[in-house]
Design a protein around this motif. Structure first.
Motif, short mmCIF file in Angstrom:
data_model
loop_
_atom_site.label_atom_id
_atom_site.label_comp_id
_atom_site.label_asym_id
_atom_site.label_seq_id
_atom_site.Cartn_x
_atom_site.Cartn_y
_atom_site.Cartn_z
N ARG A 128 -3.31 33.61 12.49
CA ARG A 128 -1.87 33.66 12.32
C ARG A 128 -1.12 32.77 13.31
NH1 ARG A 128 0.10 37.86 9.32
NH2 ARG A 128 1.97 38.01 10.60
N SER A 129 -1.80 32.32 14.35
CA SER A 129 -1.11 31.54 15.37
C SER A 129 -0.69 30.16 14.87
CB SER A 129 -2.01 31.38 16.60
OG SER A 129 -3.22 30.70 16.27
N MET A 130 -1.39 29.64 13.86
CA MET A 130 -1.05 28.30 13.35
C MET A 130 -0.38 28.41 11.99
SD MET A 130 -3.13 27.01 10.74
CE MET A 130 -4.59 27.61 9.88
N ALA A 131 0.33 27.36 11.63
CA ALA A 131 1.19 27.39 10.45
C ALA A 131 0.48 26.84 9.22
CB ALA A 131 2.46 26.58 10.70
N SER A 132 0.41 27.67 8.18
CA SER A 132 -0.02 27.23 6.85
C SER A 132 1.18 27.40 5.92
CB SER A 132 -1.20 28.05 6.35
OG SER A 132 -2.30 27.94 7.23
N ALA A 133 1.39 26.43 5.05
CA ALA A 133 2.63 26.43 4.26
C ALA A 133 2.39 26.00 2.83
CB ALA A 133 3.66 25.50 4.91
N GLU A 134 3.39 26.32 2.00
CA GLU A 134 3.50 25.74 0.67
C GLU A 134 4.53 24.62 0.77
OE1 GLU A 134 4.63 29.03 -1.80
OE2 GLU A 134 2.99 30.27 -1.01
N LYS B 75 0.81 -1.21 0.00
CA LYS B 75 0.00 0.00 0.00
C LYS B 75 0.85 1.27 0.00
CE LYS B 75 -4.25 -1.76 2.08
NZ LYS B 75 -5.30 -1.53 3.13
N TYR B 76 2.14 1.13 -0.17
CA TYR B 76 3.03 2.29 -0.10
C TYR B 76 3.29 2.88 -1.48
CZ TYR B 76 3.84 1.25 4.79
OH TYR B 76 3.67 1.05 6.14
N TYR B 77 3.29 4.23 -1.52
CA TYR B 77 3.52 4.99 -2.74
C TYR B 77 4.50 6.12 -2.41
CZ TYR B 77 -0.77 2.82 -4.63
OH TYR B 77 -1.72 1.94 -5.08
N LEU B 78 5.13 6.66 -3.46
CA LEU B 78 5.93 7.87 -3.31
C LEU B 78 5.20 9.01 -4.01
CD1 LEU B 78 9.59 6.61 -3.88
CD2 LEU B 78 8.44 7.11 -1.72
N LEU B 79 5.06 10.14 -3.30
CA LEU B 79 4.30 11.29 -3.80
C LEU B 79 5.24 12.38 -4.29
CD1 LEU B 79 2.19 9.66 -2.18
CD2 LEU B 79 1.18 11.83 -1.47
N TYR B 80 4.84 13.02 -5.42
CA TYR B 80 5.64 14.08 -6.04
C TYR B 80 4.72 15.24 -6.43
CZ TYR B 80 8.80 10.11 -6.83
OH TYR B 80 9.59 9.00 -6.66
N GLY B 81 5.13 16.45 -6.08
CA GLY B 81 4.37 17.62 -6.51
C GLY B 81 4.17 18.60 -5.39
N GLU B 82 3.50 19.72 -5.71
CA GLU B 82 3.37 20.82 -4.75
C GLU B 82 1.95 20.96 -4.24
OE1 GLU B 82 4.39 25.61 -4.32
OE2 GLU B 82 4.72 24.56 -6.22
N LYS B 83 1.82 21.05 -2.92
CA LYS B 83 0.56 21.40 -2.27
C LYS B 83 0.65 22.86 -1.86
CE LYS B 83 -1.64 17.46 -2.51
NZ LYS B 83 -2.93 17.32 -3.22
N TRP B 84 -0.39 23.62 -2.18
CA TRP B 84 -0.31 25.07 -2.19
C TRP B 84 -0.74 25.72 -0.88
CZ3 TRP B 84 2.06 28.89 -4.16
CH2 TRP B 84 1.49 30.18 -4.29
N PHE B 85 -1.63 25.08 -0.13
CA PHE B 85 -2.12 25.68 1.13
C PHE B 85 -2.28 24.57 2.15
CE2 PHE B 85 -3.77 30.00 2.08
CZ PHE B 85 -3.96 29.84 3.45
N CYS B 86 -1.20 24.29 2.86
CA CYS B 86 -1.16 23.19 3.82
C CYS B 86 -1.24 23.75 5.23
CB CYS B 86 0.13 22.39 3.66
SG CYS B 86 0.42 21.77 1.98
N SER B 87 -2.43 23.80 5.79
CA SER B 87 -2.59 24.29 7.15
C SER B 87 -2.25 23.19 8.15
CB SER B 87 -4.02 24.79 7.37
OG SER B 87 -4.24 25.96 6.62
#
Length: 533
Positions: A268-274, A204-216
């Protein structure tokens, strides 16, 4: 010597010391709808959380907001870290959340069995009070509960037994928080345009590639991410869902390249990232191609969290406004003797009542749906987007209106109003903006045929009231007109149709929940609403 007359507020000014003790509406609803055993279990948690939200949490929340998380990309030797650091106030707020019981009451095995008919009501009761002190952290808490729900339904037994205790824990040091990596640059709300790829490795394991734009909640220990296994299958049908953890199955660090943290207007207290996924290990949940269907379960729960947040914000700014205005005099008399001020307070108080009962009735139905009630399940399917859209919009409006009622002091950052306004602004956007909610309502109402159950419930709630019955009949006729329109016309028509449906449904709930005790606050609200119709 200071002139006592030269003061903003009367010297007798005081603030609430416990948001649970002062909330007769919440107390009454819980007493009427929870079992005596579950209510008794939760009561100490509610009192403690209500007290902390009314006292120490404002200062902690302001500190966490003014000192947002920071990203450490590398150490002094140029080695990659990709770590996120938080202000100590954020960690203290997280402990308050764990101590509130919002997770342990839902995910501890004994509690899940003992209180299975009321789990959402119990968890959200603590969350509702928590949000009155801190909004930003409630997003990671929301996603933690959502991840637990998906793990419980789709993960292997070994993974459930290993991970769920870290959500049910009463020790903040043992807590694993959750995240949902959904949004990408290409589509935003159009999830079917997502591009992140997943290459199958073994089992069931995969490798993921690509960009997630709004990761809270970007540093979460448990992440659910959508990725495309087969690029030849377009849209959401080609998406699968994967469990991502901080470490790989062999114990090595699971790579996630955090590009930057989002500089957000609020929460703003929590982290959202690219975040760029590069050889990031993920474990398939469910089957290939079922990703969006599974993720939708988490999204719908998140929409309910969004509504609880909105409802709590409305109550908090109403409290702040009333407390200020109750001890303020202008133009030679107490400000509450000015009719326009009283009218505004009555409007927002009525708005709060409608949102409160709409939100908590939907929570109650979700408990019933999770316990096998198919009618409740159909209702929740349509009510969730209706609720999310209306509560989010009303929270922003209530913040602005109560800020204006208080005046210039409410515009100063030392006040709680600016933070709540900035935090509220995200609510109409997160988990699907307003237009997305309208499209979702259309699918639920007309393609999935959930509307008749809502009409039936309204009819029961209004008990033959001629005014409300006529409004319901008008909506029924509009359904037939809707069917005659083309797709574009239907979407535009739906915007106004569902606005009327939400208004009628919310008011019908006030009638449903009115009893000898609640009449004290229901009657003035219903009178005001009937005057404006």
């Amino acid at each position: 010597m200071l002139n006592k007359q030269n003061a903003v507020l009367d010297p007798s000014f005081k603030t609430s010391r416990n948001f649970y003790e002062s909330d007769l509406i919440l107390q009454h609803f819980l007493e009427q709808n929870l079992s005596p055993e579950s209510f008794a279990f939760m009561l100490p948690h509610l009192n403690e959380t209500g007290e902390k939200a009314a006292t120490i949490m404002d200062q902690l929340s302001q500190q966490a907001d003014k000192n947002p998380p920071t990203l450490r990309k590398r150490n002094a030797y140029g080695e990659e870290l990709n770590s996120i650091e938080f202000h100590p106030a954020y960690q203290t707020l997280k402990k308050i959340a764990v101590d509130s019981g919002m997770f342990s009451v839902k995910w501890d095995p004994a509690n899940r069995y003992d209180f299975k008919e009321h789990l959402h009501q119990l968890g959200f009761a603590a969350g509702y009070l928590f949000v009155m002190g801190e909004v930003g952290l409630y997003c990671p808490l929301c996603m933690t509960d959502g991840v637990a729900r998906i793990l419980d339904r789709y993960a292997d037994e070994d993974d459930k037994n290993r991970l769920l205790p870290h959500i049910a824990t009463e020790d903040v040091e043992e807590l694993f928080t959750g995240a949902m990596f959904l949004t990408e640059k290409a589509g935003g709300s159009d999830v079917g345009a997502n591009l992140v790829k997943a290459d199958h490795q073994e089992g069931k394991y995969y490798l993921l590639y690509g960009e997630k734009w709004f990761c809270s909640n970007a540093d979460a220990e448990i992440i659910l991410a959508l990725a495309r296994v087969d690029e030849n299958i377009p849209g959401t049908k080609g998406l699968s869902i994967f469990l991502i953890e901080k470490n790989n199955s062999d114990g090595s660090k699971n790579h996630r390249n955090i590009v930057r943290l989002k500089d957000k207007i609020g929460v703003r207290s929590m982290a959202s990232a690219e975040i760029i996924l590069e050889n990031t290990e993920g474990k398939l949940l469910g089957k290939e191609g079922e990703g969006f269907k599974i993720m939708a379960e988490m999204i719908n729960l998140s929409r309910l969290y969004n509504s609880v947040t909105a409802s709590a914000i409305i109550r908090r700014v109403l409290i702040e406004g009333w407390q200020f205005l109750n001890f303020r005099s202008t133009f030679g008399k107490p400000i509450l003797e000015h009719v326009l001020v009283c009218d505004k307070l009555a409007e927002i108080a009525t708005l709060h009542l409608q949102n409160f009962y709409f939100t908590w009735h939907t929570i109650k139905l979700l408990d019933k749906a999770d316990n096998g009630d198919p009618i409740a399940q159909n209702k929740v399917r349509l009510l969730t987007p209706m609720l999310k859209k209306s509560t989010a919009e009303d929270a922003v409006y209530a913040c602005r209106e109560m800020m204006e009622a208080v005046g210039g002091i409410a515009y100063i950052e030392e006040s709680v109003f600016p933070k709540f306004l900035r935090d509220a602004l995200v609510l109409p956007i997160w988990e699907g903006a307003g237009n997305i909610m309208i499209l979702d309502m259309m699918r639920a109402a007309f393609k999935e045929n959930c509307l008749p159950e809502i009409f039936n419930e309204i009819n029961e709630n209004i008990s033959g009231n001629e005014v409300y019955t006529q409004r319901l009949n008008d909506l029924t006729e509009k359904v037939e007109l809707f069917k005659l329109k083309n797709t574009d016309e239907q979407q535009l028509y739906a915007k106004y149709f569902f606005s009327e449906l939400i208004s009628l449904y919310r008011q019908s709930l006030l009638l449903k929940y009115k009893d000898d005790i609640s009449s004290e606050w229901m009657e003035p609200a219903l009178k005001l609403l009937n005057q404006k119709e």
